[in-house]
Design a protein around this motif. Structure first.
Motif, PDB file in Angstrom:
ATOM      1  N   LEU A  19       0.851  -1.183   0.000  1.00 55.43           N
ATOM      2  CA  LEU A  19       0.000   0.000   0.000  1.00 55.43           C
ATOM      3  C   LEU A  19       0.888   1.235   0.000  1.00 55.43           C
ATOM      4  N   LEU A  20       0.661   2.087  -0.959  1.00 54.65           N
ATOM      5  CA  LEU A  20       1.440   3.320  -1.063  1.00 54.65           C
ATOM      6  C   LEU A  20       0.498   4.506  -0.940  1.00 54.65           C
ATOM      7  N   ASP A  21       0.642   5.253   0.148  1.00 54.92           N
ATOM      8  CA  ASP A  21      -0.212   6.407   0.414  1.00 54.92           C
ATOM      9  C   ASP A  21       0.423   7.653  -0.182  1.00 54.92           C
ATOM     10  N   GLU A  22      -0.407   8.616  -0.501  1.00 54.66           N
ATOM     11  CA  GLU A  22       0.039   9.922  -1.019  1.00 54.66           C
ATOM     12  C   GLU A  22       0.803   9.780  -2.334  1.00 54.66           C
ATOM     13  N   ASP A  24       0.170  10.960  -5.005  1.00 49.57           N
ATOM     14  CA  ASP A  24       0.175  12.237  -5.731  1.00 49.57           C
ATOM     15  C   ASP A  24       1.563  12.869  -5.714  1.00 49.57           C
ATOM     16  N   GLY A  53      -2.766   2.012  -4.298  1.00 52.75           N
ATOM     17  CA  GLY A  53      -2.276   3.377  -4.237  1.00 52.75           C
ATOM     18  C   GLY A  53      -3.363   4.289  -3.700  1.00 52.75           C
ATOM     19  N   ILE A  54      -2.984   5.167  -2.792  1.00 51.79           N
ATOM     20  CA  ILE A  54      -3.927   6.113  -2.211  1.00 51.79           C
ATOM     21  C   ILE A  54      -3.525   7.514  -2.649  1.00 51.79           C
ATOM     22  N   SER A  55      -4.517   8.228  -3.149  1.00 55.54           N
ATOM     23  CA  SER A  55      -4.269   9.573  -3.654  1.00 55.54           C
ATOM     24  C   SER A  55      -5.346  10.512  -3.149  1.00 55.54           C
ATOM     25  N   ASN A  56      -4.980  11.754  -2.887  1.00 56.08           N
ATOM     26  CA  ASN A  56      -5.966  12.768  -2.537  1.00 56.08           C
ATOM     27  C   ASN A  56      -6.563  13.408  -3.779  1.00 56.08           C
TER      28      ASN A  56
END
Length: 105
Positions: A19-22, A24, A53-56
């Motif tokens: 899991l890769l946060d941010e 962006d 992947g987590i993106s705002n």
């Protein structure tokens, strides 16, 4: 990278979730970091690899190069922003966990 592509017979049935946060913040001019990250599952012949992947940024995939877009799936989970009450509750919980004797709120 070698972990996912080298031959380790005893680990072939394992599933690895990364899991890769941010994400962006990993968007650069040539987007090589994102390309390589999302290319891992295609090169992972010995293990099952799941990337999240987590993106705002809701429309981040549309801003990526076509070569990076070709590596990511089209499934999205959109989460609502926290309310102020939820943020307050989370902070209280974390402070209490870290320092039960401290009464901040």
């Amino acid at each position: 990278e070698n972990y996912f592509t080298d031959d380790y017979p005893d680990l072939e049935s394992e599933v690895t979730v990364v899991l890769l946060d941010e994400i962006d913040y990993l968007v650069t001019k040539n987007q090589s970091v994102l390309y390589n990250f999302f290319d891992w599952p295609l090169r992972s012949t010995k293990r099952r690899l799941v990337l999240l992947g987590i993106s705002n940024t809701l429309n981040l995939p549309e801003h990526l190069h076509p070569r990076v877009q070709s590596r990511i799936g089209n499934r999205r989970c959109i989460f609502n922003a926290y309310t102020s009450d939820q943020i307050n509750s989370i902070l209280k919980s974390k402070v209490t966990q870290a320092s039960p004797q401290l009464n901040v709120f």
